[in-house]
Design a protein around this motif. Structure first.
Motif, PDB file in Angstrom:
ATOM      1  N   UNK A  34     -14.224   9.623  14.321  1.00 38.38           N
ATOM      2  CA  UNK A  34     -12.967   9.709  15.070  1.00 38.38           C
ATOM      3  C   UNK A  34     -11.964  10.600  14.335  1.00 38.38           C
ATOM      4  N   UNK A  35     -11.925  10.461  13.011  1.00 43.24           N
ATOM      5  CA  UNK A  35     -10.949  11.282  12.284  1.00 43.24           C
ATOM      6  C   UNK A  35     -11.367  12.747  12.282  1.00 43.24           C
ATOM      7  N   UNK A  58       0.232  16.314  19.631  1.00 46.15           N
ATOM      8  CA  UNK A  58      -0.537  16.572  20.861  1.00 46.15           C
ATOM      9  C   UNK A  58      -1.969  16.053  20.719  1.00 46.15           C
ATOM     10  N   UNK A  59      -2.530  16.250  19.523  1.00 48.08           N
ATOM     11  CA  UNK A  59      -3.903  15.792  19.282  1.00 48.08           C
ATOM     12  C   UNK A  59      -3.982  14.277  19.388  1.00 48.08           C
ATOM     13  N   UNK A  60      -2.972  13.614  18.790  1.00 46.54           N
ATOM     14  CA  UNK A  60      -2.927  12.148  18.851  1.00 46.54           C
ATOM     15  C   UNK A  60      -2.881  11.673  20.295  1.00 46.54           C
ATOM     16  N   UNK A  61      -2.050  12.366  21.086  1.00 46.14           N
ATOM     17  CA  UNK A  61      -1.898  11.972  22.494  1.00 46.14           C
ATOM     18  C   UNK A  61      -3.224  12.141  23.237  1.00 46.14           C
ATOM     19  N   UNK A  69      -9.883   3.935  20.228  1.00 44.45           N
ATOM     20  CA  UNK A  69     -11.173   4.609  20.385  1.00 44.45           C
ATOM     21  C   UNK A  69     -12.245   3.890  19.572  1.00 44.45           C
ATOM     22  N   UNK A  70     -11.875   3.530  18.348  1.00 45.05           N
ATOM     23  CA  UNK A  70     -12.842   2.829  17.494  1.00 45.05           C
ATOM     24  C   UNK A  70     -13.287   1.525  18.147  1.00 45.05           C
TER      25      UNK A  70
ATOM     26  N   UNK B  44     -12.072  15.677  33.217  1.00 47.00           N
ATOM     27  CA  UNK B  44     -11.769  15.774  31.796  1.00 47.00           C
ATOM     28  C   UNK B  44     -12.184  14.461  31.175  1.00 47.00           C
ATOM     29  N   UNK B  45     -13.036  14.582  30.161  1.00 51.54           N
ATOM     30  CA  UNK B  45     -13.592  13.380  29.555  1.00 51.54           C
ATOM     31  C   UNK B  45     -12.678  12.909  28.437  1.00 51.54           C
ATOM     32  N   UNK B  46     -12.162  11.719  28.566  1.00 54.17           N
ATOM     33  CA  UNK B  46     -11.280  11.183  27.531  1.00 54.17           C
ATOM     34  C   UNK B  46     -12.099  10.708  26.342  1.00 54.17           C
ATOM     35  N   UNK B  47     -11.499  10.817  25.163  1.00 55.58           N
ATOM     36  CA  UNK B  47     -12.197  10.410  23.936  1.00 55.58           C
ATOM     37  C   UNK B  47     -12.652   8.959  24.030  1.00 55.58           C
ATOM     38  N   UNK B  48     -11.792   8.150  24.622  1.00 50.20           N
ATOM     39  CA  UNK B  48     -12.100   6.732  24.739  1.00 50.20           C
ATOM     40  C   UNK B  48     -13.280   6.439  25.644  1.00 50.20           C
TER      41      UNK B  48
END
Lengths: 229, 110
Positions: A34-35, A58-61, A69-70, B44-48
């Motif tokens: 993830x990082x 922006x990347x965080x968003x 995500x984890x 658009x594929x979200x990371x989650x």
């Protein structure tokens, strides 16, 4: 198709094992991925001309929260239910320790409920499902009567009738004759009046105190009946 | 979200990922960007959604992953298709074609 399914099953089983045993390594791996993903996103933003702090924000968003995500990845792995189960159990234990009064009420309620159910079910099993001890399939048992359909079929079968039926039957695995009656049991301290069954092969008697002497008596009776014909 | 963006249909993300990896190994962001590019921004594929899907597919044995270096010398996890993944791609493609055919027939029927 079956081979493919087998492979998939195997693959899942291996993953399951790895997830359960190699927890720490797996956590590190998820975190690292993830990082790394976040870094790639930031770099992409920088290349498109954003300022460093803007690029990071922006990347965080776009990523939508590293921890979320984890967590989503954790939920996707094989055996995630085991994790949840363990966590739920721990939570339950913690909570029950915190409220001993409530726990006592719950335990008592459950104990009473289980006890009541067990009692009722064993009673049902003994009286309704298996009313005759020693008979494996009670539903296979039938009564053969003659005459009108009532509790006391008349005229009853005689012993020779029973013997003829037993010898010639093609429908039943076997036949058993019985006759119930009131009897006097003597020879003990005080004569006793018992209600019992005269049967050809097994003995059922309803007087607990006189069971074995009754058995002897009926056997002799059967032999006598055989001699009679 | 632009008005043209559409939510992914249930179960199609796997197919898109498999198809993308058919070209060669790729890291997560690469897969995501590639899908956006090919569908011209429709999906658009979200990371989650992406990472859990990758994880699941890995456990099914359809894809494999290994750490590697990205174009800009960054560490990244690269995914590639396995033999089972190839087969799965074929199966899912065939399934998808059947769905599309069924729906368009229904829509065309008077």
């Amino acid at each position: 198709m079956t081979k493919k399914r087998k492979l998939r099953w195997l693959s899942r089983a291996v993953s399951f094992f790895r997830n359960v045993t190699g927890r720490q390594k797996d956590e590190l791996d998820i975190a690292a991925e993830v990082s790394a993903h976040l870094d790639l996103l930031i770099e992409e933003n920088l290349r498109s001309g954003m300022k460093p702090d803007e690029a990071e924000r922006a990347a965080q968003i776009e990523l939508g929260g590293v921890e979320q995500v984890k967590e989503q990845v954790r939920d996707a792995r094989a055996g995630a239910w085991l994790d949840t189960l363990v966590r739920d159990c721990r939570f339950a234990l913690r909570m029950s320790r915190k409220n001993p009064g409530f726990t006592a009420v719950v335990v008592l309620t459950l104990a009473l409920g289980i006890a009541a159910n067990t009692t009722v079910l064993s009673w049902i099993s003994a009286t309704l499902l298996n009313p005759i001890p020693g008979v494996a399939h009670t539903s296979d048992l039938v009564t053969v009567d003659r005459g009108d359909r009532s509790g006391y079929a008349t005229p009853p079968f005689s012993y020779p009738d029973l013997r003829d039926l037993s010898e010639r039957t093609q429908t039943f695995a076997g036949l058993l004759g019985y006759h119930d009656d009131y009897m006097s049991l003597t020879g003990v301290a005080k004569p006793e009046r018992i209600f019992g069954n005269l049967t050809t092969r097994i003995i059922l008697t309803f007087s607990a105190s006189a069971r074995f002497s009754a058995a002897l008596f009926f056997r002799r009776k059967e032999r006598r009946a055989g001699e009679l014909q | 979200m632009t008005p043209e963006q559409t939510n992914l249909l249930q179960g199609t993300l796997d197919l898109l990922i498999l198809k993308t990896l058919r070209l060669g190994e790729m890291h997560g962001l690469g897969i995501s960007r590639r899908i956006e590019q090919i569908t011209q921004g429709t999906f658009s594929v979200k990371t989650g959604s992406l990472f859990p899907a990758l994880r699941r597919m890995q456990e099914e044995g359809w894809i494999k992953s290994a750490w590697g270096e990205s174009e800009a010398n960054r560490r990244a996890k690269y995914y590639r298709l396995t033999k089972a993944g190839m087969k799965q791609l074929e199966t899912e493609t065939a399934k998808w074609e059947r769905i599309v055919l069924g729906i368009s027939r229904t829509l065309e029927a008077s």
